[in-house]
Design an enzyme around this catalytic site. Sequence first.
Site, PDB file in Angstrom:
ATOM      1  N   HIS A  18       0.843  -1.288  -0.032  1.00 59.42           N
ATOM      2  CA  HIS A  18      -0.019   0.064  -0.124  1.00 59.42           C
ATOM      3  C   HIS A  18       0.983   1.382  -0.123  1.00 59.42           C
ATOM      4  O   HIS A  18       1.671   1.420   0.951  1.00 59.42           O
ATOM      5  CB  HIS A  18      -1.031   0.226   1.174  1.00 59.42           C
ATOM      6  CG  HIS A  18      -1.867  -1.203   1.179  1.00 59.42           C
ATOM      7  ND1 HIS A  18      -1.697  -2.219   1.568  1.00 59.42           N
ATOM      8  CD2 HIS A  18      -3.328  -0.559   1.299  1.00 59.42           C
ATOM      9  CE1 HIS A  18      -2.956  -2.945   1.330  1.00 59.42           C
ATOM     10  NE2 HIS A  18      -3.960  -2.005   1.342  1.00 59.42           N
ATOM     11  N   GLU A  53      -1.149   6.098  -1.350  1.00 62.41           N
ATOM     12  CA  GLU A  53      -2.599   6.411  -0.874  1.00 62.41           C
ATOM     13  C   GLU A  53      -2.839   7.481  -0.089  1.00 62.41           C
ATOM     14  O   GLU A  53      -3.552   8.596  -0.343  1.00 62.41           O
ATOM     15  CB  GLU A  53      -3.203   5.059  -0.378  1.00 62.41           C
ATOM     16  CG  GLU A  53      -4.477   5.203   0.097  1.00 62.41           C
ATOM     17  CD  GLU A  53      -5.126   3.870   0.882  1.00 62.41           C
ATOM     18  OE1 GLU A  53      -6.283   3.865   0.917  1.00 62.41           O
ATOM     19  OE2 GLU A  53      -4.355   3.221   1.140  1.00 62.41           O
TER      20      GLU A  53
END
Length: 331
Positions: free
Chosen positions: A197, A200
Amino acid sequence: MIDTSIPLVDLHRHLDGNVRVNTIWELGHQHGIALPADSLETLAPFVQIQGKETSLVAFLKKLDWMVAVLADLDAVKRVAYENVADAALSGLDYAELRFSPYYMAMNHKLPIEGVVEAVVDGVKAGLKDYNVKINLIGILSRSFGQAACTQELEGLLAHKQHLVAMDLAGDEMGFPGELFNDHFKRVRDADLAITAHAGEAAGSQSMWQAIQELGATRIGHGVNAIHDPKLMEYLAKHRIGIESCPTSNLHTSTVASYAEHPFRTFMDAGVLINLNTDDPGVSAIDINHEYRIAKSELKLTDAELAQVQRNGVEMAFLSDSERKALYAAKV
């Protein structure tokens, strides 16, 4: 809209973000866990998005209820089994289910390695009953710090034969990727693929770090790459896959509206990108919803949607023979 001649995949899908509302209700009552509502109907707003949340952290509070009811390893196994069922019932041919054993274990102090075993067992049981291909991705939850991630890594590596990859998830701003370089050296040494991730909540530098230092060949979300032309060029040239989750990005206020989502920008730049559900239980969506949104809100043509489907198969953590088998099954 969805091309039935192309395998339908979901690569960014959190197992612990897809616990059925009725399962939360039943497990809560079974184990005497106080729930925030007194009926199944009134429970839904506490565990599913109503509109959108103000931030990623607010979104994650919904997720917390999904793991709060994991009182024993049987509950974990049930949730894993139901994830396979949900993937199959939504029409997926292949899904990569990712999970954080530390996050799933913490409320009731379950053994981390035991959680991994229960997930593996639940998925195996599901695959006996449902016609879908599933692989597992282990998550290191950065929000709990380096020491917790070391524990998590140990539990996951003990069952590395049941995993295809490792992911870094959680508070991207508070716990930057460089804190976990040593963890991911061990992941690479174990011959597991890496996704992370990144981009973001933080900027493009987080993505550079994930690729160059952690060894990521795919990035979850990555919306902030569009502000860095050199990164966009690098992503396209090196076929770094972007696991895009438009509805989740709206729900977490990562983007203000579908119209502002950068999916089209990635496609126009030749970046490998696909569609995923992220936390389908929290967002109350399935993969079909994401394809509908891509057509109606992101303005993708049917030909572009077919390319997105093909991209997903290319991005999947599969061998060439497994990829061919997925296509062969569609003929």
